[in-house]
Scaffold this motif. Structure first.
Motif, PDB file in Angstrom:
ATOM      1  N   PRO A  27       0.778  -1.236   0.000  1.00  8.52           N
ATOM      2  CA  PRO A  27       0.000   0.000   0.000  1.00  8.52           C
ATOM      3  C   PRO A  27       0.808   1.283   0.000  1.00  8.52           C
ATOM      4  N   ASN A  28       1.899   1.340   0.700  1.00  8.90           N
ATOM      5  CA  ASN A  28       2.693   2.565   0.754  1.00  8.90           C
ATOM      6  C   ASN A  28       3.862   2.553  -0.227  1.00  8.90           C
ATOM      7  N   ASN A  29       4.026   1.437  -0.951  1.00  9.37           N
ATOM      8  CA  ASN A  29       5.118   1.307  -1.919  1.00  9.37           C
ATOM      9  C   ASN A  29       6.467   1.624  -1.296  1.00  9.37           C
ATOM     10  N   VAL A  30       6.674   1.189  -0.048  1.00  7.78           N
ATOM     11  CA  VAL A  30       7.948   1.425   0.618  1.00  7.78           C
ATOM     12  C   VAL A  30       8.907   0.283   0.319  1.00  7.78           C
ATOM     13  N   ALA A  31      10.174   0.631   0.087  1.00  7.78           N
ATOM     14  CA  ALA A  31      11.177  -0.371  -0.260  1.00  7.78           C
ATOM     15  C   ALA A  31      12.395  -0.209   0.622  1.00  7.78           C
ATOM     16  N   ASN A  32      12.992  -1.328   0.917  1.00  5.42           N
ATOM     17  CA  ASN A  32      14.247  -1.345   1.672  1.00  5.42           C
ATOM     18  C   ASN A  32      14.144  -0.711   3.051  1.00  5.42           C
ATOM     19  N   LEU A  33      12.964  -0.724   3.640  1.00  2.28           N
ATOM     20  CA  LEU A  33      12.822  -0.132   4.970  1.00  2.28           C
ATOM     21  C   LEU A  33      13.609  -0.918   6.020  1.00  2.28           C
ATOM     22  N   GLU A  34      13.596  -2.225   5.883  1.00  6.14           N
ATOM     23  CA  GLU A  34      14.306  -3.041   6.871  1.00  6.14           C
ATOM     24  C   GLU A  34      15.798  -2.730   6.881  1.00  6.14           C
ATOM     25  N   SER A  35      16.333  -2.389   5.725  1.00  6.25           N
ATOM     26  CA  SER A  35      17.773  -2.121   5.645  1.00  6.25           C
ATOM     27  C   SER A  35      18.176  -0.907   6.480  1.00  6.25           C
ATOM     28  N   ILE A  36      17.241  -0.002   6.736  1.00  2.00           N
ATOM     29  CA  ILE A  36      17.533   1.147   7.598  1.00  2.00           C
ATOM     30  C   ILE A  36      17.971   0.674   8.975  1.00  2.00           C
ATOM     31  N   PHE A  37      17.376  -0.417   9.436  1.00  3.23           N
ATOM     32  CA  PHE A  37      17.630  -0.903  10.791  1.00  3.23           C
ATOM     33  C   PHE A  37      18.679  -2.003  10.846  1.00  3.23           C
ATOM     34  N   THR A  38      18.971  -2.642   9.727  1.00  2.00           N
ATOM     35  CA  THR A  38      19.951  -3.725   9.717  1.00  2.00           C
ATOM     36  C   THR A  38      21.309  -3.299   9.176  1.00  2.00           C
ATOM     37  N   ASN A  39      21.387  -2.125   8.579  1.00  2.00           N
ATOM     38  CA  ASN A  39      22.655  -1.608   8.067  1.00  2.00           C
ATOM     39  C   ASN A  39      23.655  -1.482   9.217  1.00  2.00           C
ATOM     40  N   THR A  40      24.882  -1.911   9.011  1.00  2.00           N
ATOM     41  CA  THR A  40      25.896  -1.845  10.069  1.00  2.00           C
ATOM     42  C   THR A  40      26.643  -0.513  10.089  1.00  2.00           C
ATOM     43  N   ASP A  41      26.555   0.257   9.022  1.00  4.03           N
ATOM     44  CA  ASP A  41      27.248   1.545   8.948  1.00  4.03           C
ATOM     45  C   ASP A  41      26.319   2.641   9.457  1.00  4.03           C
ATOM     46  N   VAL A  42      26.118   2.634  10.771  1.00  2.00           N
ATOM     47  CA  VAL A  42      25.181   3.558  11.407  1.00  2.00           C
ATOM     48  C   VAL A  42      25.824   4.157  12.657  1.00  2.00           C
ATOM     49  N   PRO A  43      25.342   5.297  13.123  1.00  2.14           N
ATOM     50  CA  PRO A  43      25.972   5.952  14.272  1.00  2.14           C
ATOM     51  C   PRO A  43      25.651   5.316  15.618  1.00  2.14           C
ATOM     52  N   LYS A 323      23.209  15.749  23.213  1.00  3.25           N
ATOM     53  CA  LYS A 323      23.909  16.858  22.571  1.00  3.25           C
ATOM     54  C   LYS A 323      23.866  16.773  21.044  1.00  3.25           C
ATOM     55  N   ASP A 324      23.444  15.628  20.507  1.00  3.95           N
ATOM     56  CA  ASP A 324      23.378  15.442  19.056  1.00  3.95           C
ATOM     57  C   ASP A 324      22.026  14.821  18.697  1.00  3.95           C
ATOM     58  N   MET A 325      21.023  15.666  18.493  1.00  2.83           N
ATOM     59  CA  MET A 325      19.678  15.168  18.226  1.00  2.83           C
ATOM     60  C   MET A 325      19.563  14.496  16.855  1.00  2.83           C
ATOM     61  N   THR A 326      20.437  14.818  15.950  1.00  3.14           N
ATOM     62  CA  THR A 326      20.437  14.121  14.662  1.00  3.14           C
ATOM     63  C   THR A 326      20.788  12.650  14.879  1.00  3.14           C
ATOM     64  N   ARG A 327      21.731  12.394  15.755  1.00  3.73           N
ATOM     65  CA  ARG A 327      22.095  11.011  16.097  1.00  3.73           C
ATOM     66  C   ARG A 327      21.006  10.364  16.940  1.00  3.73           C
ATOM     67  N   VAL A 328      20.460  11.099  17.903  1.00  2.04           N
ATOM     68  CA  VAL A 328      19.400  10.566  18.764  1.00  2.04           C
ATOM     69  C   VAL A 328      18.255  10.022  17.928  1.00  2.04           C
ATOM     70  N   PHE A 329      17.807  10.803  16.947  1.00  2.00           N
ATOM     71  CA  PHE A 329      16.648  10.417  16.143  1.00  2.00           C
ATOM     72  C   PHE A 329      17.060   9.911  14.752  1.00  2.00           C
ATOM     73  N   TYR A 330      18.241   9.331  14.673  1.00  3.11           N
ATOM     74  CA  TYR A 330      18.771   8.881  13.382  1.00  3.11           C
ATOM     75  C   TYR A 330      17.788   7.952  12.663  1.00  3.11           C
ATOM     76  N   TYR A 331      17.352   6.873  13.306  1.00  2.33           N
ATOM     77  CA  TYR A 331      16.467   5.903  12.649  1.00  2.33           C
ATOM     78  C   TYR A 331      15.092   6.513  12.373  1.00  2.33           C
ATOM     79  N   HIS A 332      14.629   7.352  13.260  1.00  3.99           N
ATOM     80  CA  HIS A 332      13.337   8.001  13.098  1.00  3.99           C
ATOM     81  C   HIS A 332      13.342   8.869  11.835  1.00  3.99           C
TER      82      HIS A 332
END
Length: 344
Positions: A27-43, A323-332
């Motif tokens: 319905p939302n035509n979303v792709a690769n959403l799971e990879s956002i959470f399984t990617n190892t190159d994350v902060p 002190k780094d809200m971009t990192r705090v809400f990275y996955y969001h």
């Protein structure tokens, strides 16, 4: 990836070893959403629950695991029914309670708050209205401090203002805040949502400094429930979006006021409008009504996209180094960006 202490490393290991639950539908035509959470190159690691829903139908979900602070380092799997403190998502629920009182004729939005809370007479040398509490234009920062700004002047975020709204609806309705909120959640079919901090909720941690996690054991005080203390689940928050935006919980007139821009808030997403307990974005091609939250032990995001009747919910049990809200809400933010692309 940041260098973590022993507790954080155990947490990361438990997350990696726990099988996530994910599902994607068309319905939302979303792709690769799971990879956002399984990617190892994350902060940082992800520790929580994610839902995207079309109406009441969940089209994507992802759950991780919570690391126990006990000596056996037991990993506890999250589910879509795991309770989390929703932090500032509580504000839109309190705003809805206010509007229900407005609909009953018991609150006038443009009346001074002292009309309902007589104990505040003479507290500040200014007239503050109910409306100004709702849209953070009151200037109130704390009960024991002078006003930060002239009421009605500029946006000044105020948890104290929303806690006062909780007291105000209790006064006008003759019921305590917990009873009012519980009745509303029952109406909305939110069986696992509660304004009481005594409800068992997810193990939680705070990142005291980069890489240093400490367990949080103290609950928010009951007086903070209207601004930040309501406990809910990802599944129940789907029901909340439907109840608030697509039911007779409040009148059509009251709903319009909740989603009408009354102030402007500076945000990492850019300048956002602010209504009553809701951030309002029209800077993209997709209309969005949202809020995020941060308290010790929890972070949260709840977004609703009215044109497509889509909800996005993320709840986590770690309050990352602030002190780094971009990192705090990275996955969001990563999930939001991907979802916005699919909804255009």
């Amino acid at each position: 990836m940041i260098k973590m202490n022993v507790l954080a490393c155990r947490l990361a290991y438990s997350l990696a070893m726990t099988l996530p639950m994910a599902s994607v539908a068309s319905p939302n035509n979303v792709a690769n959403l799971e990879s956002i959470f399984t990617n190892t190159d994350v902060p940082r690691v992800f520790s929580g629950v994610v839902i995207i829903a079309k109406g009441n139908d969940i089209t994507f979900s992802y759950t991780s695991a919570s690391q126990s602070a006990s000596s056996d380092s037991t990993a506890l799997a999250f589910t879509l029914q795991t309770p989390f403190v929703t932090a500032s998502l509580s504000k839109q629920m309190t705003a809805a309670l206010v509007m229900r009182e407005v609909d009953q004729g018991r609150i006038d939005l443009d009346a001074p708050i002292t009309q309902y809370l007589e104990r505040l007479k003479g507290k500040w040398d200014a007239v503050i209205t109910v409306r100004q509490l709702l849209n953070h234009l009151s200037g109130i920062v704390a009960m024991d401090k002078p006003l930060k700004t002239v009421p009605g002047d500029v946006f000044a975020y105020s948890n104290t203002g929303y806690n006062l709204l909780g007291e105000l609806v209790a006064t006008t309705s003759g019921k305590n805040y917990e009873t009012l909120a519980s009745d509303m959640f029952e109406y909305c079919g939110m069986d696992n949502t509660n304004p009481s901090s005594n409800t068992h909720n997810a193990l939680r941690y705070h990142e005291k400094s980069p890489g240093e996690l400490v367990a949080i054991t103290k609950d928010l005080p009951a007086r903070a429930a209207p601004s930040a203390g309501i406990i809910s689940t990802a599944e129940d928050l789907v029901a909340w979006n439907q109840c608030l935006h697509n039911s007779e919980l409040i009148s059509a007139k009251s709903h319009v006021q909740m989603v009408t821009k009354a102030a402007t808030r500076k945000h990492r997403w850019g300048a956002l409008g602010y209504g009553f307990g809701l951030q309002l974005s029209d800077n993209t091609a997709v209309q969005e009504w949202s809020h995020s939250g941060y308290v010790l032990g929890y972070i949260s995001t709840l977004s609703y996209y009215p044109k497509s009747d889509t909800s996005m919910i993320l709840l986590e049990n770690i309050s990352w180094y602030p002190k780094d809200m971009t990192r705090v809400f990275y996955y969001h933010d990563q999930l939001r960006n991907q979802l916005l692309k699919s909804l255009k």
